[in-house]
Design an enzyme around this catalytic site. Structure first.
Site, PDB file in Angstrom:
ATOM      1  N   GLU A   9      -4.425   3.810  -2.208  1.00 29.58           N
ATOM      2  CA  GLU A   9      -4.211   5.380  -2.477  1.00 29.58           C
ATOM      3  C   GLU A   9      -3.223   5.571  -3.464  1.00 29.58           C
ATOM      4  OE1 GLU A   9      -6.544   7.720  -1.640  1.00 29.58           O
ATOM      5  OE2 GLU A   9      -7.876   6.590  -0.190  1.00 29.58           O
TER       6      GLU A   9
ATOM      7  N   CYS B  69       0.388  13.511  -4.276  1.00 34.58           N
ATOM      8  CA  CYS B  69      -0.370  12.743  -5.563  1.00 34.58           C
ATOM      9  C   CYS B  69      -1.550  13.471  -6.107  1.00 34.58           C
ATOM     10  CB  CYS B  69      -0.829  11.563  -4.645  1.00 34.58           C
ATOM     11  SG  CYS B  69      -1.850  11.861  -3.133  1.00 34.58           S
TER      12      CYS B  69
ATOM     13  N   GLU C  63       2.622  10.366 -14.144  1.00 37.45           N
ATOM     14  CA  GLU C  63       3.007  11.055 -12.851  1.00 37.45           C
ATOM     15  C   GLU C  63       4.578  11.416 -12.744  1.00 37.45           C
ATOM     16  OE1 GLU C  63       2.566   9.130  -9.156  1.00 37.45           O
ATOM     17  OE2 GLU C  63       1.255  10.939  -8.676  1.00 37.45           O
TER      18      GLU C  63
ATOM     19  N   LYS D 245       4.171   0.221   8.500  1.00 36.05           N
ATOM     20  CA  LYS D 245       5.327   0.008   7.958  1.00 36.05           C
ATOM     21  C   LYS D 245       5.691   1.101   6.983  1.00 36.05           C
ATOM     22  CE  LYS D 245       7.582  -0.702   4.485  1.00 36.05           C
ATOM     23  NZ  LYS D 245       8.456   0.669   3.910  1.00 36.05           N
TER      24      LYS D 245
END
Ligand code: NAD
Length: 466
Positions: free
Chosen positions: A247, A281, A373, A172
């Site tokens: 992750e 990331c 972040e 997905k």
């Protein structure tokens, strides 16, 4: 080059009509134009895909590793043959500048797929331990859920090791970048993989993604994305006693120790964050500089950032929501007392989801822009007094995905890196290694991707005693 969109799902070796009526538009973030539509998957589509993967599993698990390797090699070759089309598709749905799209978005997955073709052929799936034979067996059906930031890399970093291990997969992909995923499905099809070994369901995270993560026919969920969604997926998997790999986010530190080549460390650090518009990331978004050379580093960073023009070297952010989020963080940085030395929250271009490459000085460790972040082209420069102070700041977030250390001697940098709570550190500009394990400490995740460590995520062990 025109970009192709499929109107169905790839399930059981064929493109089949979606079971629901709804579609999702795919928008080019560089000009805000719709480039195609894909079906919005429902739980029924996910069911069909998981059934196909379950049916294909025993046959694929029993296929000799050398045959699996050859088919993964054919996928690699298909990706190489369609490199230009892949790059154009990533540019259309992510807005990546063409040079980046070709070198990284299209290029890296070829390398990673190639590495798993080789690993599948050479990995020791069987070993002797005393009077035991230990077998590494595939975990089963994998539900893979991927983000949009490196659309094809994130897919290949899950699908290639899963196939090498003998698992079957339902993917997905992110709703912002489904066209690259459809192209990948076509490459898998053309490579001749048996029906049902790889399946694709496009759709929204809280609908198709959630149905896949919670499906009882899935044995392992491999997720890359935000920590917030990762936490939910981990909880669902934990309740079902199901394997999970996560992750997640990062807030990595670029630590410049006294005696390092300051100009190189700053320039490479800026390039690291600007690549992919800061939507990486593992980006080193916190630059840690000794008080004695702080102002020099700040002016070097401002000069370096000036070379990254929005719309040329720096692409847009993926969508309007991310643009608002990143601009919100820039405003917050100013409100909390950080000093802008380049960029700012104003839109640099009239069209597209662009943000100006931005550098903040006088950032202190507790500020929001030093803790959370941002996922945009924004660098925070922090001042430290000595090595222990630098280590405290470097380790002072909930994340631990990556980082960099610079020193006059690599041994000095490596000694510091060993004290960092993070999964991957580049020493004096060390090159990216597609075989090195990639993954997080702390809230950056659970598990590792790439190379042999990435393969072992998809294996479980059985021992027979003689
Ligand atoms: P996201 O978590 O919103 O989405 C990631 C994927 O999860 C998408 O496919 C989405 O559709 C799906 N999803 C969303 N809600 C879901 C739900 N409730 N159930 C199941 N699936 C769901 O993240 P994003 O905005 O697409 O990506 C940005 C984030 O990803 C950043 O935090 C970034 O750091 C992280 N990221 C991590 C890595 C890594 O390797 N550690 C790599 C890339 C991106």
């Amino acid at each position: 080059m025109t970009v192709q969109a499929q109107s169905g799902m790839y399930i059981g070796g064929a493109w089949r009509p979606a079971l629901g009526e709804e579609t999702l538009p795919v928008v080019n973030p560089a000009d805000e134009q719709i480039v195609g539509h894909v079906p919005a998957g429902t739980p029924a589509d996910v069911d069909a895909a998981v059934s196909a993967a379950r049916e294909a599993f025993p046959g694929w698990a029993a296929t000799p590793p050398a045959e699996r390797a050859a088919l993964i090699g054919a996928v690699r070759d298909g990706l190489a043959a369609r490199k230009d089309e892949i790059a154009a598709t990533v540019t259309a749905e992510l807005g990546a500048p063409p040079a980046l799209a070709e070198a990284v978005h299209a290029g890296l997955p070829i390398v990673v797929a190639g590495s798993y073709a080789e690993l599948a052929a050479t990995y020791a799936f069987e070993e002797k331990v005393g009077n035991s034979t230990v077998y590494a067996e595939p975990v089963g059906v994998v539900g893979a859920i991927t983000p949009w930031n490196y659309p094809l890399h994130q897919i290949v970093a899950k699908v290639a090791p899963a196939l090498a291990a003998g698992c079957t997969v339902v993917l997905k992909p992110a709703e912002d970048t489904p066209l690259t995923a459809q192209l990948f499905a076509q490459v898998v099809h053309d490579a001749g993989l048996p029906a049902g070994v790889f399946n694709l369901v496009t759709g929204l995270g809280p609908v198709a993604g959630q149905a896949l993560a919670g499906h009882e026919g899935v044995d392992l969920v491999s997720f890359t994305g935000s920590t917030a969604v990762g936490r939910q997926i981990g909880a669902v998997a934990g309740a079902a006693v199901k394997r999970v790999a996560l992750e997640l986010g990062g807030k990595s530190a670029n630590v410049i120790l006294p005696g390092a080549d300051l100009a190189k460390a700053v320039n490479v650090g800026v390039a690291n964050v600007m690549a992919n518009s800061g939507q990486t990331c593992s980006a080193w978004t916190r630059m840690l500089v000794h008080a004695d050379v702080y102002e020099e580093a700040v002016s070097l960073a401002a000069d370096a950032v000036a070379k990254y023009a929005p719309g040329e070297r720096v692409g847009p952010l993926v969508n309007a929501k991310q643009l608002e989020r990143v601009r919100g963080y820039i405003t917050k940085g100013v409100e909390e007392g950080a000093r802008i030395v380049a960029g700012g929250a104003e839109a640099p271009l009239e069209k597209g989801y662009y943000v100006s490459p931005t550098v903040f000085a006088d950032v202190t460790p507790e500020m929001t822009i030093a803790q959370e972040e941002i996922f945009g082209p924004v660098i925070s420069i922090l001042r430290y007094e000595d090595e222990d102070d630098a280590l405290r700041i470097a380790n002072g977030t909930v994340y631990g995905l990556a980082g960099a250390v610079w020193a006059a001697e690599p041994e000095t940098a490596a000694a510091f890196a060993r004290r960092m709570d993070t999964g991957q550190v580049d020493i004096n500009g060390g090159r990216f290694n597609p075989l090195a394990p990639f993954g997080g400490y702390k809230q950056s995740g659970v598990g590792r991707e790439l190379g042999a460590h990435g393969l072992s995520e998809y294996l479980q062990t059985k021992s027979l005693q003689f």
